[in-house]
Design a protein around this motif. Structure first.
Motif, PDB file in Angstrom:
ATOM      1  N   SER A   5       9.981  -0.829  11.263  1.00  0.00           N
ATOM      2  CA  SER A   5       9.603  -1.078  12.651  1.00  0.00           C
ATOM      3  C   SER A   5      10.781  -1.667  13.412  1.00  0.00           C
ATOM      4  O   SER A   5      11.705  -2.225  12.827  1.00  0.00           O
ATOM      5  CB  SER A   5       8.443  -2.073  12.712  1.00  0.00           C
ATOM      6  OG  SER A   5       7.288  -1.533  12.123  1.00  0.00           O
ATOM      7  N   GLU A  56       4.764  -6.317   6.068  1.00  0.00           N
ATOM      8  CA  GLU A  56       4.416  -4.991   5.562  1.00  0.00           C
ATOM      9  C   GLU A  56       4.398  -4.048   6.755  1.00  0.00           C
ATOM     10  O   GLU A  56       3.694  -4.304   7.737  1.00  0.00           O
ATOM     11  CB  GLU A  56       3.041  -5.068   4.891  1.00  0.00           C
ATOM     12  CG  GLU A  56       2.761  -3.930   3.959  1.00  0.00           C
ATOM     13  CD  GLU A  56       1.469  -4.150   3.206  1.00  0.00           C
ATOM     14  OE1 GLU A  56       1.529  -4.479   2.013  1.00  0.00           O
ATOM     15  OE2 GLU A  56       0.403  -3.990   3.819  1.00  0.00           O
ATOM     16  N   GLU A  57       5.207  -2.983   6.699  1.00  0.00           N
ATOM     17  CA  GLU A  57       5.404  -2.089   7.839  1.00  0.00           C
ATOM     18  C   GLU A  57       5.242  -0.621   7.436  1.00  0.00           C
ATOM     19  O   GLU A  57       5.151  -0.315   6.250  1.00  0.00           O
ATOM     20  CB  GLU A  57       6.809  -2.314   8.423  1.00  0.00           C
ATOM     21  CG  GLU A  57       7.098  -3.724   8.884  1.00  0.00           C
ATOM     22  CD  GLU A  57       6.291  -4.163  10.099  1.00  0.00           C
ATOM     23  OE1 GLU A  57       5.707  -3.305  10.795  1.00  0.00           O
ATOM     24  OE2 GLU A  57       6.253  -5.386  10.371  1.00  0.00           O
ATOM     25  N   PRO A  58       5.243   0.301   8.415  1.00  0.00           N
ATOM     26  CA  PRO A  58       5.218   1.728   8.104  1.00  0.00           C
ATOM     27  C   PRO A  58       6.440   2.113   7.269  1.00  0.00           C
ATOM     28  O   PRO A  58       7.453   1.409   7.300  1.00  0.00           O
ATOM     29  CB  PRO A  58       5.269   2.403   9.480  1.00  0.00           C
ATOM     30  CG  PRO A  58       4.821   1.374  10.447  1.00  0.00           C
ATOM     31  CD  PRO A  58       5.224   0.040   9.858  1.00  0.00           C
ATOM     32  N   PRO A  59       6.382   3.224   6.542  1.00  0.00           N
ATOM     33  CA  PRO A  59       7.465   3.603   5.615  1.00  0.00           C
ATOM     34  C   PRO A  59       8.857   3.675   6.232  1.00  0.00           C
ATOM     35  O   PRO A  59       9.844   3.434   5.552  1.00  0.00           O
ATOM     36  CB  PRO A  59       7.040   4.975   5.093  1.00  0.00           C
ATOM     37  CG  PRO A  59       5.578   5.030   5.301  1.00  0.00           C
ATOM     38  CD  PRO A  59       5.275   4.176   6.492  1.00  0.00           C
ATOM     39  N   SER A  60       8.960   3.997   7.502  1.00  0.00           N
ATOM     40  CA  SER A  60      10.280   4.077   8.140  1.00  0.00           C
ATOM     41  C   SER A  60      10.704   2.746   8.761  1.00  0.00           C
ATOM     42  O   SER A  60      11.779   2.646   9.347  1.00  0.00           O
ATOM     43  CB  SER A  60      10.274   5.165   9.216  1.00  0.00           C
ATOM     44  OG  SER A  60       9.315   4.858  10.205  1.00  0.00           O
ATOM     45  N   ASP A 114       1.191   3.723   1.855  1.00  0.00           N
ATOM     46  CA  ASP A 114       1.693   4.142   3.165  1.00  0.00           C
ATOM     47  C   ASP A 114       2.459   3.031   3.884  1.00  0.00           C
ATOM     48  O   ASP A 114       2.662   3.081   5.094  1.00  0.00           O
ATOM     49  CB  ASP A 114       0.541   4.619   4.041  1.00  0.00           C
ATOM     50  CG  ASP A 114      -0.488   3.520   4.306  1.00  0.00           C
ATOM     51  OD1 ASP A 114      -0.572   2.569   3.499  1.00  0.00           O
ATOM     52  OD2 ASP A 114      -1.193   3.602   5.325  1.00  0.00           O
ATOM     53  N   ARG A 115       2.933   2.025   3.140  1.00  0.00           N
ATOM     54  CA  ARG A 115       3.636   0.882   3.729  1.00  0.00           C
ATOM     55  C   ARG A 115       4.894   0.557   2.921  1.00  0.00           C
ATOM     56  O   ARG A 115       5.062   0.994   1.790  1.00  0.00           O
ATOM     57  CB  ARG A 115       2.739  -0.360   3.758  1.00  0.00           C
ATOM     58  CG  ARG A 115       1.420  -0.167   4.465  1.00  0.00           C
ATOM     59  CD  ARG A 115       1.572   0.276   5.871  1.00  0.00           C
ATOM     60  NE  ARG A 115       1.385  -0.833   6.788  1.00  0.00           N
ATOM     61  CZ  ARG A 115       1.535  -0.721   8.085  1.00  0.00           C
ATOM     62  NH1 ARG A 115       1.866   0.414   8.627  1.00  0.00           N
ATOM     63  NH2 ARG A 115       1.358  -1.752   8.863  1.00  0.00           N
ATOM     64  N   SER A 175       5.439  -5.976  13.074  1.00  0.00           N
ATOM     65  CA  SER A 175       4.138  -5.550  13.584  1.00  0.00           C
ATOM     66  C   SER A 175       3.047  -5.665  12.533  1.00  0.00           C
ATOM     67  O   SER A 175       1.876  -5.722  12.870  1.00  0.00           O
ATOM     68  CB  SER A 175       4.209  -4.107  14.101  1.00  0.00           C
ATOM     69  OG  SER A 175       4.537  -3.222  13.044  1.00  0.00           O
ATOM     70  N   GLY A 176       3.434  -5.683  11.260  1.00  0.00           N
ATOM     71  CA  GLY A 176       2.459  -5.763  10.185  1.00  0.00           C
ATOM     72  C   GLY A 176       2.224  -7.199   9.747  1.00  0.00           C
ATOM     73  O   GLY A 176       2.831  -8.137  10.265  1.00  0.00           O
ATOM     74  N   ARG A 226       0.860  -1.190   0.000  1.00  0.00           N
ATOM     75  CA  ARG A 226       0.000   0.000   0.000  1.00  0.00           C
ATOM     76  C   ARG A 226       0.895   1.238   0.000  1.00  0.00           C
ATOM     77  O   ARG A 226       2.046   1.176   0.451  1.00  0.00           O
ATOM     78  CB  ARG A 226      -0.907  -0.009   1.228  1.00  0.00           C
ATOM     79  CG  ARG A 226      -1.860  -1.167   1.231  1.00  0.00           C
ATOM     80  CD  ARG A 226      -2.774  -1.098   2.433  1.00  0.00           C
ATOM     81  NE  ARG A 226      -1.998  -0.908   3.667  1.00  0.00           N
ATOM     82  CZ  ARG A 226      -2.227  -1.536   4.799  1.00  0.00           C
ATOM     83  NH1 ARG A 226      -3.199  -2.409   4.883  1.00  0.00           N
ATOM     84  NH2 ARG A 226      -1.509  -1.289   5.872  1.00  0.00           N
ATOM     85  N   GLN A 274       9.537  -5.115   4.984  1.00  0.00           N
ATOM     86  CA  GLN A 274      10.702  -5.230   5.852  1.00  0.00           C
ATOM     87  C   GLN A 274      11.053  -6.705   5.990  1.00  0.00           C
ATOM     88  O   GLN A 274      10.180  -7.547   6.177  1.00  0.00           O
ATOM     89  CB  GLN A 274      10.414  -4.618   7.221  1.00  0.00           C
ATOM     90  CG  GLN A 274      11.633  -4.466   8.082  1.00  0.00           C
ATOM     91  CD  GLN A 274      11.427  -3.486   9.235  1.00  0.00           C
ATOM     92  OE1 GLN A 274      10.358  -2.904   9.417  1.00  0.00           O
ATOM     93  NE2 GLN A 274      12.467  -3.291  10.018  1.00  0.00           N
TER      94      GLN A 274
END
Length: 112
Positions: free
Chosen positions: A97, A91-95, A44-45, A101-102, A42, A48
């Protein structure tokens, strides 16, 4: 090369869709991950890569696949071969983790 270990990663929900292979040279601590047919995360993801041992999850890098779904990720991490349990892509936040967590996108067990 002698001593290089291979971990294959698949998507358990859709095993024929995406595939990845990790080549690990434990002598040099070099990890090379090749990914094929992986959808774009996505907007926003980001993906990692994790090296999972008995007691920790080590981040081995962030990536977005090419338009054809391929990617190459290289890293250097010292991991005791007998402690490695799995290689996982989430799948993680852009920066990224600090720990997974995803949702797990691809995973492969490491039995050496």
């Amino acid at each position: 090369t002698p001593g290089v270990r291979i971990v294959s990663l698949t998507n358990r929900n859709n095993p024929g869709r995406a595939l990845a292979r990790t080549f690990w040279d434990a002598r040099t601590d070099r990890w090379t991950l090749f990914v094929y047919q992986l959808r774009q995360p996505r907007p926003d993801r980001i993906y990692q890569v994790w090296l999972v041992t008995r007691d920790r999850q080590i981040s081995a890098g962030l990536f977005r696949p090419n338009p054809d779904g391929s990617a190459l990720v290289e890293a250097r991490h010292d991991v005791e071969p007998r402690l490695l349990r799995a290689v996982v892509i989430t799948e993680e936040p852009p920066s990224g983790s600090d720990r997974p967590s995803g949702p797990v996108v691809l995973a492969g067990g490491a039995a050496f």
